[in-house]
Write a protein that holds these residues in place. Sequence first.
Motif, PDB file in Angstrom:
ATOM      1  N   MET A   1     -13.686 -23.435  -0.311  1.00 39.78           N
ATOM      2  CA  MET A   1     -13.094 -23.570   1.005  1.00 39.78           C
ATOM      3  C   MET A   1     -14.087 -23.118   2.076  1.00 39.78           C
ATOM      4  SD  MET A   1      -9.613 -21.889   2.522  1.00 39.78           S
ATOM      5  CE  MET A   1      -8.456 -23.236   2.516  1.00 39.78           C
ATOM      6  N   LEU A   2     -14.101 -23.835   3.170  1.00 33.86           N
ATOM      7  CA  LEU A   2     -15.032 -23.563   4.248  1.00 33.86           C
ATOM      8  C   LEU A   2     -14.694 -22.242   4.936  1.00 33.86           C
ATOM      9  CD1 LEU A   2     -17.402 -25.173   5.477  1.00 33.86           C
ATOM     10  CD2 LEU A   2     -15.795 -26.059   7.177  1.00 33.86           C
ATOM     11  N   ASP A   3     -15.721 -21.392   5.101  1.00 37.74           N
ATOM     12  CA  ASP A   3     -15.556 -20.136   5.836  1.00 37.74           C
ATOM     13  C   ASP A   3     -16.127 -20.339   7.236  1.00 37.74           C
ATOM     14  OD1 ASP A   3     -15.453 -17.608   6.873  1.00 37.74           O
ATOM     15  OD2 ASP A   3     -16.493 -16.635   5.212  1.00 37.74           O
ATOM     16  N   LEU A   4     -15.239 -20.594   8.187  1.00 37.80           N
ATOM     17  CA  LEU A   4     -15.669 -20.882   9.554  1.00 37.80           C
ATOM     18  C   LEU A   4     -16.255 -19.656  10.238  1.00 37.80           C
ATOM     19  CD1 LEU A   4     -12.602 -23.022  10.723  1.00 37.80           C
ATOM     20  CD2 LEU A   4     -14.797 -23.858   9.871  1.00 37.80           C
ATOM     21  N   THR A   5     -15.878 -18.475   9.774  1.00 41.12           N
ATOM     22  CA  THR A   5     -16.253 -17.261  10.496  1.00 41.12           C
ATOM     23  C   THR A   5     -17.729 -16.940  10.399  1.00 41.12           C
ATOM     24  OG1 THR A   5     -15.803 -15.794   8.612  1.00 41.12           O
ATOM     25  CG2 THR A   5     -13.951 -16.316  10.074  1.00 41.12           C
ATOM     26  N   ILE A   6     -18.430 -17.472   9.402  1.00 40.69           N
ATOM     27  CA  ILE A   6     -19.839 -17.124   9.233  1.00 40.69           C
ATOM     28  C   ILE A   6     -20.781 -18.209   9.761  1.00 40.69           C
ATOM     29  CG2 ILE A   6     -19.304 -15.685   7.230  1.00 40.69           C
ATOM     30  CD1 ILE A   6     -20.552 -17.899   5.471  1.00 40.69           C
ATOM     31  N   ILE A   7     -20.236 -19.316  10.249  1.00 39.45           N
ATOM     32  CA  ILE A   7     -21.079 -20.420  10.700  1.00 39.45           C
ATOM     33  C   ILE A   7     -21.705 -20.092  12.055  1.00 39.45           C
ATOM     34  CG2 ILE A   7     -21.149 -22.861  11.369  1.00 39.45           C
ATOM     35  CD1 ILE A   7     -18.784 -23.300   9.456  1.00 39.45           C
ATOM     36  N   LYS A   8     -23.036 -20.196  12.109  1.00 37.37           N
ATOM     37  CA  LYS A   8     -23.759 -19.959  13.354  1.00 37.37           C
ATOM     38  C   LYS A   8     -24.597 -21.159  13.783  1.00 37.37           C
ATOM     39  CE  LYS A   8     -24.045 -14.947  12.721  1.00 37.37           C
ATOM     40  NZ  LYS A   8     -24.957 -13.767  12.604  1.00 37.37           N
ATOM     41  N   ALA A   9     -24.683 -22.151  12.918  1.00 40.66           N
ATOM     42  CA  ALA A   9     -25.435 -23.370  13.239  1.00 40.66           C
ATOM     43  C   ALA A   9     -24.970 -24.479  12.309  1.00 40.66           C
ATOM     44  CB  ALA A   9     -26.936 -23.156  13.098  1.00 40.66           C
TER      45      ALA A   9
ATOM     46  N   THR B   1     -12.905 -37.310   5.530  1.00 39.54           N
ATOM     47  CA  THR B   1     -13.158 -38.748   5.594  1.00 39.54           C
ATOM     48  C   THR B   1     -13.740 -39.163   6.938  1.00 39.54           C
ATOM     49  OG1 THR B   1     -10.884 -39.181   6.296  1.00 39.54           O
ATOM     50  CG2 THR B   1     -11.339 -39.268   3.937  1.00 39.54           C
ATOM     51  N   THR B   2     -13.604 -38.283   7.937  1.00 35.90           N
ATOM     52  CA  THR B   2     -14.178 -38.544   9.257  1.00 35.90           C
ATOM     53  C   THR B   2     -14.674 -37.233   9.850  1.00 35.90           C
ATOM     54  OG1 THR B   2     -12.148 -38.151  10.527  1.00 35.90           O
ATOM     55  CG2 THR B   2     -12.497 -40.401   9.671  1.00 35.90           C
ATOM     56  N   LEU B   3     -15.532 -37.340  10.844  1.00 39.41           N
ATOM     57  CA  LEU B   3     -15.982 -36.152  11.555  1.00 39.41           C
ATOM     58  C   LEU B   3     -14.857 -35.562  12.404  1.00 39.41           C
ATOM     59  CD1 LEU B   3     -19.535 -37.355  12.609  1.00 39.41           C
ATOM     60  CD2 LEU B   3     -18.977 -35.669  10.843  1.00 39.41           C
ATOM     61  N   THR B   4     -13.887 -36.389  12.763  1.00 38.24           N
ATOM     62  CA  THR B   4     -12.724 -35.880  13.498  1.00 38.24           C
ATOM     63  C   THR B   4     -11.980 -34.849  12.665  1.00 38.24           C
ATOM     64  OG1 THR B   4     -12.501 -37.989  14.656  1.00 38.24           O
ATOM     65  CG2 THR B   4     -10.576 -36.536  14.659  1.00 38.24           C
ATOM     66  N   GLU B   5     -11.838 -35.109  11.377  1.00 36.65           N
ATOM     67  CA  GLU B   5     -11.176 -34.147  10.495  1.00 36.65           C
ATOM     68  C   GLU B   5     -11.925 -32.826  10.466  1.00 36.65           C
ATOM     69  OE1 GLU B   5     -10.398 -35.543   6.556  1.00 36.65           O
ATOM     70  OE2 GLU B   5      -9.654 -37.486   7.244  1.00 36.65           O
ATOM     71  N   LEU B   6     -13.241 -32.900  10.466  1.00 34.41           N
ATOM     72  CA  LEU B   6     -14.036 -31.673  10.468  1.00 34.41           C
ATOM     73  C   LEU B   6     -13.808 -30.891  11.761  1.00 34.41           C
ATOM     74  CD1 LEU B   6     -16.211 -29.968   9.036  1.00 34.41           C
ATOM     75  CD2 LEU B   6     -17.927 -31.302  10.294  1.00 34.41           C
ATOM     76  N   CYS B   7     -13.814 -31.584  12.884  1.00 33.27           N
ATOM     77  CA  CYS B   7     -13.572 -30.911  14.167  1.00 33.27           C
ATOM     78  C   CYS B   7     -12.174 -30.308  14.213  1.00 33.27           C
ATOM     79  CB  CYS B   7     -13.766 -31.892  15.316  1.00 33.27           C
ATOM     80  SG  CYS B   7     -15.478 -32.449  15.530  1.00 33.27           S
ATOM     81  N   ASP B   8     -11.221 -30.980  13.617  1.00 33.80           N
ATOM     82  CA  ASP B   8      -9.849 -30.450  13.589  1.00 33.80           C
ATOM     83  C   ASP B   8      -9.788 -29.127  12.828  1.00 33.80           C
ATOM     84  OD1 ASP B   8      -8.891 -32.547  15.087  1.00 33.80           O
ATOM     85  OD2 ASP B   8      -8.117 -33.686  13.368  1.00 33.80           O
ATOM     86  N   LEU B   9     -10.599 -28.989  11.777  1.00 30.54           N
ATOM     87  CA  LEU B   9     -10.650 -27.722  11.052  1.00 30.54           C
ATOM     88  C   LEU B   9     -11.144 -26.592  11.954  1.00 30.54           C
ATOM     89  CD1 LEU B   9     -12.177 -28.885   7.639  1.00 30.54           C
ATOM     90  CD2 LEU B   9      -9.826 -28.168   8.050  1.00 30.54           C
TER      91      LEU B   9
ATOM     92  N   GLY C   1     -27.883 -22.193  -0.497  1.00 30.00           N
ATOM     93  CA  GLY C   1     -26.946 -21.194  -0.023  1.00 30.00           C
ATOM     94  C   GLY C   1     -26.232 -21.548   1.264  1.00 30.00           C
ATOM     95  N   MET C   2     -26.377 -22.787   1.714  1.00 31.87           N
ATOM     96  CA  MET C   2     -25.619 -23.234   2.878  1.00 31.87           C
ATOM     97  C   MET C   2     -24.200 -23.608   2.467  1.00 31.87           C
ATOM     98  SD  MET C   2     -28.154 -25.805   4.965  1.00 31.87           S
ATOM     99  CE  MET C   2     -29.588 -25.234   5.868  1.00 31.87           C
ATOM    100  N   GLN C   3     -23.292 -23.594   3.411  1.00 28.64           N
ATOM    101  CA  GLN C   3     -22.021 -24.260   3.204  1.00 28.64           C
ATOM    102  C   GLN C   3     -22.245 -25.758   3.425  1.00 28.64           C
ATOM    103  OE1 GLN C   3     -18.193 -22.090   4.133  1.00 28.64           O
ATOM    104  NE2 GLN C   3     -19.457 -21.399   5.861  1.00 28.64           N
ATOM    105  N   ALA C   4     -21.410 -26.569   2.784  1.00 27.22           N
ATOM    106  CA  ALA C   4     -21.599 -28.012   2.844  1.00 27.22           C
ATOM    107  C   ALA C   4     -20.275 -28.713   3.076  1.00 27.22           C
ATOM    108  CB  ALA C   4     -22.241 -28.524   1.559  1.00 27.22           C
ATOM    109  N   ALA C   5     -20.283 -29.646   4.018  1.00 25.94           N
ATOM    110  CA  ALA C   5     -19.129 -30.510   4.260  1.00 25.94           C
ATOM    111  C   ALA C   5     -19.537 -31.936   3.911  1.00 25.94           C
ATOM    112  CB  ALA C   5     -18.671 -30.432   5.716  1.00 25.94           C
ATOM    113  N   TRP C   6     -18.793 -32.536   3.006  1.00 27.52           N
ATOM    114  CA  TRP C   6     -19.076 -33.898   2.549  1.00 27.52           C
ATOM    115  C   TRP C   6     -18.260 -34.873   3.381  1.00 27.52           C
ATOM    116  CZ3 TRP C   6     -16.847 -36.499  -2.385  1.00 27.52           C
ATOM    117  CH2 TRP C   6     -17.529 -37.696  -2.651  1.00 27.52           C
ATOM    118  N   VAL C   7     -18.948 -35.779   4.075  1.00 29.43           N
ATOM    119  CA  VAL C   7     -18.283 -36.830   4.843  1.00 29.43           C
ATOM    120  C   VAL C   7     -18.144 -38.040   3.932  1.00 29.43           C
ATOM    121  CG1 VAL C   7     -18.302 -38.202   6.953  1.00 29.43           C
ATOM    122  CG2 VAL C   7     -19.343 -35.919   6.947  1.00 29.43           C
ATOM    123  N   ASN C   8     -16.982 -38.190   3.341  1.00 29.54           N
ATOM    124  CA  ASN C   8     -16.732 -39.220   2.331  1.00 29.54           C
ATOM    125  C   ASN C   8     -15.894 -40.328   2.963  1.00 29.54           C
ATOM    126  OD1 ASN C   8     -16.365 -40.667  -0.013  1.00 29.54           O
ATOM    127  ND2 ASN C   8     -14.904 -39.226  -0.911  1.00 29.54           N
TER     128      ASN C   8
END
Length: 236
Positions: free
Chosen positions: A1-9, A220-228, A196-203
């Motif tokens: 699961m994506l950990d949004l709290t540690i993302i800096k770039a 399935t879309t970048l919109t879904e990623l932004c919604d997260l 060691g990066m987190q990864a989001a797969w755009v499928n």
Amino acid sequence: MLDLTIIKAITLDLDDTLWPVWPVIERAEAALDEWLGRHAPMTAALFANPTARHDIREQIMRTRPELKHNLSAIRREAIRVALYRSRENPLLAEEAFEVFFEARHQVTLFDDALLALEFLSTRYPVVALSNGNADVGRVGLGRYFRAAISAQQFGVGKPDPRIFHAAAGAVDVPVHNVLHVGDDATLDVLGALNVGMQAAWVNRSDHLWVHDGVPHETVTTLTELCDLFKAGELQT
């Protein structure tokens, strides 16, 4: 699961993540063929033969291994070799390549791409990370990116760990604080996970995941990623 709290770039793939690449390449090759038909007809005829095109590319890869990751140089050299074989002026190669390269940047973005770039770039430094030869400035998206790292400039491509480290270093962020976003399971997702990066797969095409390591998020879309990200902001 994506950990949004540690993302800096965020590092972001280009071809088939922001736009479908093969329609672009087909149009660029058609533009090149049309130009050669007017300025170097024998070369145009040679390029119309798939076997001849394959042989020329194989010759270049065999004799110029240092160009392995430089798609622009390979394309330019292929045109030059074809002109030479056709007994036409090899000096036309540069102009012919520019015809191809200009058309290669006439991309049609996925519907979600522009809004996603606007959303993400206001929150994080975004780095373009591509094995292709697209220039985000020529595409018209340069303002959304803090930096751009390509295989042809860096000398190695994804999934090599060095190019991921270079992308993180371009914005002075440790790799574990970077989210990489891309469409290719091996080049993008596994490459990012291995450093060691987190990864989001755009499928976008509903492919099955067949690898042991899994992405932190699949969309399935970048919109879904932004919604997260939006949901995470509401929670905090």
